[in-house]
Scaffold this motif. Structure first.
Motif, PDB file in Angstrom:
ATOM      1  N   TRP A 264       0.849  -1.213   0.000  1.00 57.30           N
ATOM      2  CA  TRP A 264       0.000   0.000   0.000  1.00 57.30           C
ATOM      3  C   TRP A 264       0.870   1.243   0.000  1.00 57.30           C
ATOM      4  CZ3 TRP A 264      -0.698   4.136   3.417  1.00 57.30           C
ATOM      5  CH2 TRP A 264      -1.849   4.909   3.224  1.00 57.30           C
ATOM      6  N   MET A 265       1.913   1.235   0.821  1.00 52.34           N
ATOM      7  CA  MET A 265       2.806   2.403   0.928  1.00 52.34           C
ATOM      8  C   MET A 265       3.527   2.656  -0.391  1.00 52.34           C
ATOM      9  SD  MET A 265       4.497   1.493   4.609  1.00 52.34           S
ATOM     10  CE  MET A 265       5.908   2.593   4.399  1.00 52.34           C
ATOM     11  N   ILE A 266       4.101   1.598  -0.938  1.00 54.67           N
ATOM     12  CA  ILE A 266       4.895   1.756  -2.158  1.00 54.67           C
ATOM     13  C   ILE A 266       4.005   2.151  -3.337  1.00 54.67           C
ATOM     14  CG2 ILE A 266       6.364   0.519  -3.814  1.00 54.67           C
ATOM     15  CD1 ILE A 266       7.582  -0.944  -1.444  1.00 54.67           C
ATOM     16  N   MET A 267       2.766   1.613  -3.362  1.00 51.16           N
ATOM     17  CA  MET A 267       1.830   2.022  -4.410  1.00 51.16           C
ATOM     18  C   MET A 267       1.518   3.523  -4.260  1.00 51.16           C
ATOM     19  SD  MET A 267      -1.966   0.521  -5.223  1.00 51.16           S
ATOM     20  CE  MET A 267      -1.470  -1.183  -5.357  1.00 51.16           C
ATOM     21  N   GLY A 268       1.422   3.980  -3.017  1.00 54.44           N
ATOM     22  CA  GLY A 268       1.158   5.405  -2.783  1.00 54.44           C
ATOM     23  C   GLY A 268       2.307   6.282  -3.265  1.00 54.44           C
ATOM     24  N   MET A 269       3.519   5.769  -3.153  1.00 56.26           N
ATOM     25  CA  MET A 269       4.687   6.568  -3.569  1.00 56.26           C
ATOM     26  C   MET A 269       4.813   6.610  -5.089  1.00 56.26           C
ATOM     27  SD  MET A 269       7.449   5.040  -0.936  1.00 56.26           S
ATOM     28  CE  MET A 269       6.993   4.767   0.748  1.00 56.26           C
ATOM     29  N   ASP A 270       4.121   5.639  -5.742  1.00 59.65           N
ATOM     30  CA  ASP A 270       4.215   5.589  -7.205  1.00 59.65           C
ATOM     31  C   ASP A 270       3.142   6.493  -7.783  1.00 59.65           C
ATOM     32  OD1 ASP A 270       2.886   3.746  -9.740  1.00 59.65           O
ATOM     33  OD2 ASP A 270       5.027   4.273  -9.808  1.00 59.65           O
ATOM     34  N   LEU A 271       3.420   7.780  -7.933  1.00 60.04           N
ATOM     35  CA  LEU A 271       2.367   8.717  -8.325  1.00 60.04           C
ATOM     36  C   LEU A 271       2.111   8.589  -9.818  1.00 60.04           C
ATOM     37  CD1 LEU A 271       3.555  11.544  -5.942  1.00 60.04           C
ATOM     38  CD2 LEU A 271       1.652   9.939  -5.631  1.00 60.04           C
ATOM     39  N   GLY A 272       2.821   9.260 -10.663  1.00 60.39           N
ATOM     40  CA  GLY A 272       2.699   9.073 -12.119  1.00 60.39           C
ATOM     41  C   GLY A 272       1.328   9.405 -12.682  1.00 60.39           C
ATOM     42  N   LEU A 273       1.156   9.184 -13.974  1.00 58.35           N
ATOM     43  CA  LEU A 273      -0.059   9.609 -14.685  1.00 58.35           C
ATOM     44  C   LEU A 273      -1.079   8.469 -14.761  1.00 58.35           C
ATOM     45  CD1 LEU A 273       1.544  11.733 -17.511  1.00 58.35           C
ATOM     46  CD2 LEU A 273      -0.020  12.545 -15.753  1.00 58.35           C
ATOM     47  N   THR A 274      -1.320   7.835 -13.626  1.00 53.83           N
ATOM     48  CA  THR A 274      -2.403   6.827 -13.615  1.00 53.83           C
ATOM     49  C   THR A 274      -3.198   7.023 -12.338  1.00 53.83           C
ATOM     50  OG1 THR A 274      -0.942   5.285 -12.455  1.00 53.83           O
ATOM     51  CG2 THR A 274      -1.069   5.041 -14.853  1.00 53.83           C
ATOM     52  N   ILE A 275      -4.514   6.986 -12.478  1.00 56.16           N
ATOM     53  CA  ILE A 275      -5.362   7.129 -11.283  1.00 56.16           C
ATOM     54  C   ILE A 275      -5.473   5.749 -10.632  1.00 56.16           C
ATOM     55  CG2 ILE A 275      -7.666   7.739 -10.438  1.00 56.16           C
ATOM     56  CD1 ILE A 275      -6.300  10.133 -11.598  1.00 56.16           C
ATOM     57  N   LYS A 276      -5.054   5.643  -9.392  1.00 53.56           N
ATOM     58  CA  LYS A 276      -5.133   4.357  -8.697  1.00 53.56           C
ATOM     59  C   LYS A 276      -6.563   4.134  -8.205  1.00 53.56           C
ATOM     60  CE  LYS A 276      -0.528   3.516  -8.495  1.00 53.56           C
ATOM     61  NZ  LYS A 276      -0.046   4.707  -9.181  1.00 53.56           N
ATOM     62  N   LYS A 277      -7.045   2.910  -8.298  1.00 50.51           N
ATOM     63  CA  LYS A 277      -8.327   2.562  -7.655  1.00 50.51           C
ATOM     64  C   LYS A 277      -8.008   1.560  -6.564  1.00 50.51           C
ATOM     65  CE  LYS A 277     -12.429   1.877  -9.340  1.00 50.51           C
ATOM     66  NZ  LYS A 277     -13.518   1.265 -10.154  1.00 50.51           N
ATOM     67  N   SER A 278      -7.437   2.106  -5.477  1.00 49.61           N
ATOM     68  CA  SER A 278      -7.060   1.168  -4.407  1.00 49.61           C
ATOM     69  C   SER A 278      -7.715   1.611  -3.116  1.00 49.61           C
ATOM     70  CB  SER A 278      -5.529   1.150  -4.262  1.00 49.61           C
ATOM     71  OG  SER A 278      -5.100   2.359  -3.708  1.00 49.61           O
ATOM     72  N   ARG A 279      -7.467   0.818  -2.066  1.00 51.35           N
ATOM     73  CA  ARG A 279      -8.134   1.047  -0.781  1.00 51.35           C
ATOM     74  C   ARG A 279      -7.539   2.275  -0.089  1.00 51.35           C
ATOM     75  NH1 ARG A 279      -9.354  -3.029   4.101  1.00 51.35           N
ATOM     76  NH2 ARG A 279     -11.387  -2.147   4.634  1.00 51.35           N
ATOM     77  N   PHE A 280      -8.388   3.097   0.506  1.00 50.34           N
ATOM     78  CA  PHE A 280      -7.958   4.332   1.185  1.00 50.34           C
ATOM     79  C   PHE A 280      -7.106   5.181   0.233  1.00 50.34           C
ATOM     80  CE2 PHE A 280      -9.707   2.293   4.665  1.00 50.34           C
ATOM     81  CZ  PHE A 280      -9.025   1.137   5.046  1.00 50.34           C
ATOM     82  N   VAL A 281      -7.571   5.320  -1.007  1.00 44.29           N
ATOM     83  CA  VAL A 281      -6.741   5.904  -2.066  1.00 44.29           C
ATOM     84  C   VAL A 281      -6.363   7.365  -1.768  1.00 44.29           C
ATOM     85  CG1 VAL A 281      -8.708   6.601  -3.513  1.00 44.29           C
ATOM     86  CG2 VAL A 281      -6.488   6.114  -4.563  1.00 44.29           C
ATOM     87  N   VAL A 282      -7.246   8.147  -1.139  1.00 48.38           N
ATOM     88  CA  VAL A 282      -6.898   9.558  -0.866  1.00 48.38           C
ATOM     89  C   VAL A 282      -5.776   9.614   0.175  1.00 48.38           C
ATOM     90  CG1 VAL A 282      -7.732  11.759   0.035  1.00 48.38           C
ATOM     91  CG2 VAL A 282      -9.206  10.386  -1.460  1.00 48.38           C
ATOM     92  N   LEU A 283      -5.952   8.819   1.239  1.00 47.02           N
ATOM     93  CA  LEU A 283      -4.906   8.765   2.278  1.00 47.02           C
ATOM     94  C   LEU A 283      -3.601   8.268   1.657  1.00 47.02           C
ATOM     95  CD1 LEU A 283      -4.114   8.900   5.288  1.00 47.02           C
ATOM     96  CD2 LEU A 283      -4.890   6.503   5.485  1.00 47.02           C
ATOM     97  N   GLN A 284      -3.738   7.270   0.764  1.00 44.23           N
ATOM     98  CA  GLN A 284      -2.561   6.701   0.103  1.00 44.23           C
ATOM     99  C   GLN A 284      -1.837   7.773  -0.713  1.00 44.23           C
ATOM    100  OE1 GLN A 284      -3.353   3.944  -3.149  1.00 44.23           O
ATOM    101  NE2 GLN A 284      -1.867   2.492  -2.321  1.00 44.23           N
ATOM    102  N   TRP A 285      -2.637   8.626  -1.396  1.00 44.38           N
ATOM    103  CA  TRP A 285      -2.032   9.662  -2.247  1.00 44.38           C
ATOM    104  C   TRP A 285      -1.316  10.708  -1.382  1.00 44.38           C
ATOM    105  CZ3 TRP A 285      -2.768  14.992  -2.976  1.00 44.38           C
ATOM    106  CH2 TRP A 285      -2.160  15.511  -4.111  1.00 44.38           C
TER     107      TRP A 285
END
Ligand SMILES: NC(=O)C1=CN([C@@H]2O[C@H](COP(=O)(O)OP(=O)(O)OC[C@H]3O[C@@H](n4cnc5c(N)ncnc54)[C@H](OP(=O)(O)O)[C@@H]3O)[C@@H](O)[C@H]2O)C=CC1
Ligand SMILES: CCCCCCCCCCCCCCCC(=O)[C@@H](N)CO
Length: 320
Positions: A264-285
């Motif tokens: 979850w943390m590493i996915m949050g650090m991977d910003l880039g030009l793709t919208i993530k559809k993951s759990r707690f996505v705003v907090l993750q961002w």
């Protein structure tokens, strides 16, 4: 498109063992009207897996007179069956075309496809053979690419749920995974493009952390110590637990799926030009933005310092 186990035709690549086998078990035991087709290269492993799943469900089918077992995918289809297997090396496009010809002829085109086939040979780059290097792309990228292409051609209008398995190493590639992480990163890139093009598909991408499987046990044998140290925060969880976490996340509507906090943390650090559809996505961002400023630069400096120290202490040329 909701993710449910029931009333599906599900194709599972890499279904002879590990996570793919766990998903086959889950569909078989938790859904009554779902047909499951597991595919991998080894017919012996596929057969054992089908029998084991049936035995556990007390529905073991005896072999029939012609020596054929009832669950090999072939005509005439035994409509009583729910679990089938089909041996196929999915890294060869022509073999995947044959698989889909059989599925089409038997009216078994899937409603869900799980691309679980994959595996890594963790070694230092210079320690890999040409065969191992090419197997990396074949097993991790081409198996997914070929199946995704065939299902995209087969399903032009009907809804389809394509579930692709990448890895945390696609988001954070590090020493020892040169045979594997680039292929998983290619999968991440493919998913982003298919989400633009396949408008009748739901496309989910799973980025698992470590979990216990036959493949994981095997890779531990060649994995350099420095690689084990870096991935230490991702403790290997039981395969069945990883399967449940992924299935529950998909059922909640997530399409960028992780299996542990590190993922979850590493996915949050991977910003880039793709919208993530993951759990707690705003907090993750928010976590990702802040950690990219406050933590990642120092972590990466520390990590590269530690890798250089490890090479000095282990005479990098020979170390594995
Ligand atoms: N275990 C882990 O820690 C992690 C795993 N992953 C990924 O999750 C997925 C499942 O992992 P895991 O359960 O460990 O996998 P395993 O290594 O245990 O099993 C891999 C499966 O893929 C099949 N396979 C390999 N090559 C081919 C091929 N060319 N054509 C068809 N089938 C093939 C194998 O069967 P056969 O040999 O019969 O072909 C086997 O069923 C993989 O994509 C892996 O990369 C991601 C992160 C962590
Ligand atoms: C602020 C920065 C924090 C960074 C923490 C670093 C932790 C790295 C964890 C990496 C886990 C990799 C698991 C996937 C491995 C895999 O795919 C293989 N097992 C293949 O099967």
């Amino acid at each position: 498109m909701k993710y449910t186990l029931e009333d599906q035709i599900v194709l599972i690549t890499g279904g002879s063992q590990g996570l793919g086998k766990e998903f086959a078990k889950k569909y078989y035991n938790e859904a009554e009207n779902t047909k499951i087709i597991i595919v991998s290269r080894s017919e012996a492993k596929l057969l054992d897996t089908c029998n084991e799943i049936r035995l556990k469900a007390h529905l073991r089918k005896e072999t029939i007179d012609e020596g054929q077992v009832q669950h090999k995918l072939a005509a005439p289809l035994d409509v009583e069956q729910r679990l089938f297997y089909y041996p196929c090396d999915l890294s060869f496009y022509e073999s995947v075309e044959c698989l889909f010809d059989v599925l089409r002829d038997l009216d078994l085109l899937p409603t869900q496809t799980l691309c679980c086939a994959g595996g890594s040979v963790p070694k230092l780059f210079r320690g890999l053979s040409g065969h191992e290097l090419n197997q990396g792309m074949d097993i991790n990228y081409k198996t997914t690419l070929n199946v995704a292409h065939q299902i995209a051609l087969a399903e032009q209008t009907r809804e389809h749920h394509l579930i692709i398995f990448s890895s945390v190493t696609a988001l954070y590639p590090f020493i020892g995974y040169s045979q594997y992480a680039p292929a998983k990163a290619a999968i991440k890139s493919l998913v982003a493009i298919l989400r633009h093009e396949l408008t009748n598909f739901r496309i989910s991408c799973v980025y698992p952390g470590n979990f216990e499987s036959e493949g994981f046990t095997l890779e531990q044998e060649t994995k350099p110590q420095i690689t084990k140290l870096i991935e230490g925060p991702s403790d290997a969880i039981p395969c069945a637990q990883a399967c449940d976490i992924i299935a529950n996340s998909l059922a909640r509507g997530n399409d960028d799926v992780f299996t542990d906090l590190v993922g979850w943390m590493i996915m949050g650090m991977d910003l880039g030009l793709t919208i993530k559809k993951s759990r707690f996505v705003v907090l993750q961002w928010v976590f990702g933005v802040l950690s990219n400023i406050l933590v990642v630069p120092f972590y990466m400096l520390g990590c590269s310092w530690y890798i250089r120290k490890w090479f000095r202490e282990n005479d990098g040329k020979k170390a594995n």
